[in-house]
Design a protein around this motif. Structure first.
Motif, PDB file in Angstrom:
ATOM      1  N   ILE A 256       0.842  -1.201   0.000  1.00  0.00           N
ATOM      2  CA  ILE A 256       0.000   0.000   0.000  1.00  0.00           C
ATOM      3  C   ILE A 256       0.875   1.248   0.000  1.00  0.00           C
ATOM      4  CG2 ILE A 256      -1.614   1.362   1.402  1.00  0.00           C
ATOM      5  CD1 ILE A 256      -2.841  -1.322   2.318  1.00  0.00           C
ATOM      6  N   ILE A 257       1.923   1.245   0.830  1.00  0.00           N
ATOM      7  CA  ILE A 257       2.833   2.389   0.899  1.00  0.00           C
ATOM      8  C   ILE A 257       3.528   2.596  -0.443  1.00  0.00           C
ATOM      9  CG2 ILE A 257       4.955   3.253   1.973  1.00  0.00           C
ATOM     10  CD1 ILE A 257       4.033   1.715   4.536  1.00  0.00           C
ATOM     11  N   LYS A 258       3.979   1.516  -1.056  1.00  0.00           N
ATOM     12  CA  LYS A 258       4.703   1.587  -2.333  1.00  0.00           C
ATOM     13  C   LYS A 258       3.848   2.203  -3.440  1.00  0.00           C
ATOM     14  CE  LYS A 258       7.050  -1.413  -5.687  1.00  0.00           C
ATOM     15  NZ  LYS A 258       6.129  -1.176  -6.832  1.00  0.00           N
ATOM     16  N   ASP A 259       2.562   1.852  -3.456  1.00  0.00           N
ATOM     17  CA  ASP A 259       1.687   2.298  -4.542  1.00  0.00           C
ATOM     18  C   ASP A 259       0.948   3.592  -4.236  1.00  0.00           C
ATOM     19  OD1 ASP A 259       2.380   0.036  -5.971  1.00  0.00           O
ATOM     20  OD2 ASP A 259       0.684  -1.144  -5.223  1.00  0.00           O
ATOM     21  N   TYR A 260       0.978   4.028  -2.981  1.00  0.00           N
ATOM     22  CA  TYR A 260       0.140   5.159  -2.611  1.00  0.00           C
ATOM     23  C   TYR A 260       0.602   6.462  -3.278  1.00  0.00           C
ATOM     24  CZ  TYR A 260      -2.840   8.292  -0.101  1.00  0.00           C
ATOM     25  OH  TYR A 260      -3.797   9.240   0.178  1.00  0.00           O
ATOM     26  N   GLY A 261      -0.311   7.071  -3.987  1.00  0.00           N
ATOM     27  CA  GLY A 261      -0.053   8.344  -4.647  1.00  0.00           C
ATOM     28  C   GLY A 261       0.322   8.240  -6.106  1.00  0.00           C
ATOM     29  N   VAL A 262       0.709   7.053  -6.580  1.00  0.00           N
ATOM     30  CA  VAL A 262       1.175   6.903  -7.960  1.00  0.00           C
ATOM     31  C   VAL A 262       0.078   7.265  -8.953  1.00  0.00           C
ATOM     32  CG1 VAL A 262       2.017   5.288  -9.690  1.00  0.00           C
ATOM     33  CG2 VAL A 262       2.890   5.167  -7.352  1.00  0.00           C
ATOM     34  N   ASP A 263      -1.147   6.786  -8.711  1.00  0.00           N
ATOM     35  CA  ASP A 263      -2.234   7.043  -9.648  1.00  0.00           C
ATOM     36  C   ASP A 263      -2.602   8.520  -9.719  1.00  0.00           C
ATOM     37  OD1 ASP A 263      -3.182   7.012  -7.049  1.00  0.00           O
ATOM     38  OD2 ASP A 263      -5.126   6.138  -7.568  1.00  0.00           O
ATOM     39  N   LYS A 264      -2.464   9.240  -8.619  1.00  0.00           N
ATOM     40  CA  LYS A 264      -2.890  10.643  -8.559  1.00  0.00           C
ATOM     41  C   LYS A 264      -1.765  11.622  -8.818  1.00  0.00           C
ATOM     42  CE  LYS A 264      -5.708  13.730  -5.710  1.00  0.00           C
ATOM     43  NZ  LYS A 264      -6.489  13.861  -4.441  1.00  0.00           N
ATOM     44  N   TYR A 265      -0.564  11.308  -8.326  1.00  0.00           N
ATOM     45  CA  TYR A 265       0.534  12.268  -8.407  1.00  0.00           C
ATOM     46  C   TYR A 265       1.653  11.826  -9.347  1.00  0.00           C
ATOM     47  CZ  TYR A 265      -1.908  13.534  -4.140  1.00  0.00           C
ATOM     48  OH  TYR A 265      -2.881  13.862  -3.231  1.00  0.00           O
ATOM     49  N   GLY A 266       1.550  10.619  -9.883  1.00  0.00           N
ATOM     50  CA  GLY A 266       2.559  10.132 -10.806  1.00  0.00           C
ATOM     51  C   GLY A 266       3.778   9.564 -10.128  1.00  0.00           C
ATOM     52  N   LYS A 267       3.808   9.575  -8.806  1.00  0.00           N
ATOM     53  CA  LYS A 267       4.916   8.998  -8.054  1.00  0.00           C
ATOM     54  C   LYS A 267       4.423   8.685  -6.655  1.00  0.00           C
ATOM     55  CE  LYS A 267       8.245  11.712  -6.724  1.00  0.00           C
ATOM     56  NZ  LYS A 267       9.345  12.691  -6.704  1.00  0.00           N
ATOM     57  N   THR A 268       5.086   7.727  -6.023  1.00  0.00           N
ATOM     58  CA  THR A 268       4.706   7.371  -4.664  1.00  0.00           C
ATOM     59  C   THR A 268       5.095   8.486  -3.699  1.00  0.00           C
ATOM     60  OG1 THR A 268       4.907   5.680  -2.944  1.00  0.00           O
ATOM     61  CG2 THR A 268       6.881   6.150  -4.239  1.00  0.00           C
ATOM     62  N   LEU A 269       4.273   8.698  -2.668  1.00  0.00           N
ATOM     63  CA  LEU A 269       4.559   9.741  -1.692  1.00  0.00           C
ATOM     64  C   LEU A 269       5.547   9.276  -0.620  1.00  0.00           C
ATOM     65  CD1 LEU A 269       1.067  11.401  -1.101  1.00  0.00           C
ATOM     66  CD2 LEU A 269       2.724  11.745  -2.935  1.00  0.00           C
ATOM     67  N   PHE A 270       5.649   7.963  -0.455  1.00  0.00           N
ATOM     68  CA  PHE A 270       6.533   7.384   0.556  1.00  0.00           C
ATOM     69  C   PHE A 270       7.224   6.160  -0.046  1.00  0.00           C
ATOM     70  CE2 PHE A 270       2.934   9.337   2.656  1.00  0.00           C
ATOM     71  CZ  PHE A 270       3.508  10.107   3.641  1.00  0.00           C
ATOM     72  N   THR A 271       8.451   5.922   0.377  1.00  0.00           N
ATOM     73  CA  THR A 271       9.164   4.722  -0.043  1.00  0.00           C
ATOM     74  C   THR A 271       9.082   3.699   1.082  1.00  0.00           C
ATOM     75  OG1 THR A 271      10.717   5.997  -1.392  1.00  0.00           O
ATOM     76  CG2 THR A 271      11.390   3.780  -0.742  1.00  0.00           C
ATOM     77  N   PRO A 272       8.555   2.508   0.817  1.00  0.00           N
ATOM     78  CA  PRO A 272       8.464   1.498   1.881  1.00  0.00           C
ATOM     79  C   PRO A 272       9.851   1.046   2.307  1.00  0.00           C
ATOM     80  CG  PRO A 272       7.900   0.542  -0.249  1.00  0.00           C
ATOM     81  CD  PRO A 272       8.026   2.023  -0.467  1.00  0.00           C
ATOM     82  N   TYR A 273       9.991   0.807   3.598  1.00  0.00           N
ATOM     83  CA  TYR A 273      11.279   0.349   4.146  1.00  0.00           C
ATOM     84  C   TYR A 273      11.028  -0.211   5.529  1.00  0.00           C
ATOM     85  CZ  TYR A 273      16.023   0.468   6.056  1.00  0.00           C
ATOM     86  OH  TYR A 273      17.213   0.136   6.624  1.00  0.00           O
ATOM     87  N   VAL A 274      11.616  -1.349   5.819  1.00  0.00           N
ATOM     88  CA  VAL A 274      11.459  -1.962   7.134  1.00  0.00           C
ATOM     89  C   VAL A 274      12.835  -2.182   7.746  1.00  0.00           C
ATOM     90  CG1 VAL A 274      10.604  -3.951   8.435  1.00  0.00           C
ATOM     91  CG2 VAL A 274       9.322  -3.120   6.455  1.00  0.00           C
ATOM     92  N   GLY A 275      13.000  -1.717   8.972  1.00  0.00           N
ATOM     93  CA  GLY A 275      14.272  -1.909   9.653  1.00  0.00           C
ATOM     94  C   GLY A 275      14.327  -1.140  10.952  1.00  0.00           C
ATOM     95  N   THR A 276      15.418  -1.300  11.674  1.00  0.00           N
ATOM     96  CA  THR A 276      15.635  -0.549  12.904  1.00  0.00           C
ATOM     97  C   THR A 276      16.723   0.519  12.705  1.00  0.00           C
ATOM     98  OG1 THR A 276      17.201  -2.239  13.657  1.00  0.00           O
ATOM     99  CG2 THR A 276      14.915  -2.457  14.376  1.00  0.00           C
ATOM    100  N   SER A 277      17.458   0.431  11.588  1.00  0.00           N
ATOM    101  CA  SER A 277      18.462   1.436  11.247  1.00  0.00           C
ATOM    102  C   SER A 277      17.996   2.229  10.034  1.00  0.00           C
ATOM    103  CB  SER A 277      19.807   0.770  10.931  1.00  0.00           C
ATOM    104  OG  SER A 277      20.278   0.053  12.053  1.00  0.00           O
ATOM    105  N   ASP A 278      18.373   3.495   9.969  1.00  0.00           N
ATOM    106  CA  ASP A 278      17.952   4.335   8.867  1.00  0.00           C
ATOM    107  C   ASP A 278      18.440   3.779   7.530  1.00  0.00           C
ATOM    108  OD1 ASP A 278      16.897   5.921  10.789  1.00  0.00           O
ATOM    109  OD2 ASP A 278      18.250   7.623  10.499  1.00  0.00           O
ATOM    110  N   PRO A 279      17.644   3.914   6.466  1.00  0.00           N
ATOM    111  CA  PRO A 279      18.072   3.437   5.143  1.00  0.00           C
ATOM    112  C   PRO A 279      19.251   4.224   4.626  1.00  0.00           C
ATOM    113  CG  PRO A 279      16.057   4.737   4.983  1.00  0.00           C
ATOM    114  CD  PRO A 279      16.309   4.530   6.439  1.00  0.00           C
ATOM    115  N   GLU A 280      20.062   3.589   3.820  1.00  0.00           N
ATOM    116  CA  GLU A 280      21.183   4.268   3.174  1.00  0.00           C
ATOM    117  C   GLU A 280      20.821   4.511   1.727  1.00  0.00           C
ATOM    118  OE1 GLU A 280      24.774   2.077   3.678  1.00  0.00           O
ATOM    119  OE2 GLU A 280      24.642   2.027   5.866  1.00  0.00           O
ATOM    120  N   VAL A 281      20.729   5.780   1.357  1.00  0.00           N
ATOM    121  CA  VAL A 281      20.359   6.114  -0.022  1.00  0.00           C
ATOM    122  C   VAL A 281      21.353   7.123  -0.604  1.00  0.00           C
ATOM    123  CG1 VAL A 281      17.926   5.665   0.330  1.00  0.00           C
ATOM    124  CG2 VAL A 281      18.814   7.939   0.774  1.00  0.00           C
TER     125      VAL A 281
END
Length: 281
Positions: A256-281
């Motif tokens: 749901i998080i991955k797909d949310y906003g794509v249909d309306k805004y052309g991109k997802t509003l949030f990037t899904p990620y699960v963990g206890t440490s911050d993602p490295e991007v």
């Protein structure tokens, strides 16, 4: 007395009301509509649960947790979350999504920040605001939210004295409101502001504000789930809390998080990620 074939109140569920499960959450998750999407799916699979959200800035959301008024918090201020857990109010921190903060402002870029990194841009806004406060303005949430805390961190990195050169200045305004309302106020004032990307995209059709700086380590915005400590607050619905965490961090919730906003805004509003440490991007 009930006769044969009579439907009892128990059969109708009147004696088994739904369990209220309360979550204090940051306004950005609420303003974007993501929480409603998650709630609808969760309740469709947990018919005995009524998920209720209390939307506030991260600071206020954590206060609800400190009082035991909610069962779980969904927030985005790592330092405050750590303090909350260390004080025994929450049990653990699980990241479930991230996006970035955007530094947005008027189309004419009155402070000339385009092309700068975010720390340099904040410095330019302060400098130009001091010179021409009627033209160059910045609107702060001013509410101890995760966004406000990040804003203060960036001001600190400029090397400017926040108390003497920023706070209280004519060009520096405080909304005291959620992110959506702060964006609307910034648009009315043709001012710069710091917004999470999700709320900016959700409100983009209601403003003419332009995103100038949208990436960088200083702008990563991580969202976490923290269940309230049932040892401190025995009435906490920790069992439902674990089910909510399992759902949000599982395949369905992350989808749901991955797909949310794509249909309306052309991109997802949030990037899904699960963990206890911050993602490295």
């Amino acid at each position: 007395m009930l006769g044969i074939g009579t439907v009892s109140a128990f059969d109708l569920g009147f004696l088994s009301p739904k369990q209220e499960f309360k979550i204090a959450t940051t306004t950005s998750l609420d303003d974007t509509g993501l929480l409603t999407a998650l709630e609808e799916k969760f309740e469709s699979e947990h018919s005995d649960v009524d998920v209720q959200f209390i939307s506030a800035g991260t600071g206020k959301a954590l206060e609800y947790g400190e009082k035991g008024d909610v069962d779980l918090v969904m927030v985005h201020s790592k330092a405050k979350e750590k303090e909350f857990i260390d004080a025994g109010y929450g049990t653990n921190r699980t990241i479930f999504a991230y996006n970035f903060f955007y530094l947005v402002g008027p189309k004419d870029d009155s402070a000339g920040i385009n092309g700068s990194d975010v720390v340099a841009a904040f410095g330019k806004i302060a400098d130009e605001g001091a010179k021409n406060p009627d033209k160059v303005k910045f609107v702060s949430r001013g509410d101890e939210s995760g966004t406000h805390n990040r804003e203060l961190k960036i001001w600190n990195e400029t090397g400017l004295d926040y108390n003497s050169t920023i706070s209280g200045q004519k060009w520096y305004l405080e909304s005291g409101k959620g992110m959506g309302e702060t964006l609307i106020m910034s648009n009315e004032k043709q001012a710069y502001t710091l917004s999470d990307s999700g709320t900016y995209l959700a409100f983009a059709g209601n403003t003419t504000l332009v995103p100038y700086i949208t990436e960088g380590k200083d702008l990563m915005n991580v969202y976490s789930l923290i269940p309230i400590n049932a040892t401190k607050f025995p009435d906490t619905k920790s069992d439902i809390g674990q089910e909510w965490i399992t759902f949000v961090t599982g395949a369905e919730g992350q989808g749901i998080i991955k797909d949310y906003g794509v249909d309306k805004y052309g991109k997802t509003l949030f990037t899904p990620y699960v963990g206890t440490s911050d993602p490295e991007v």
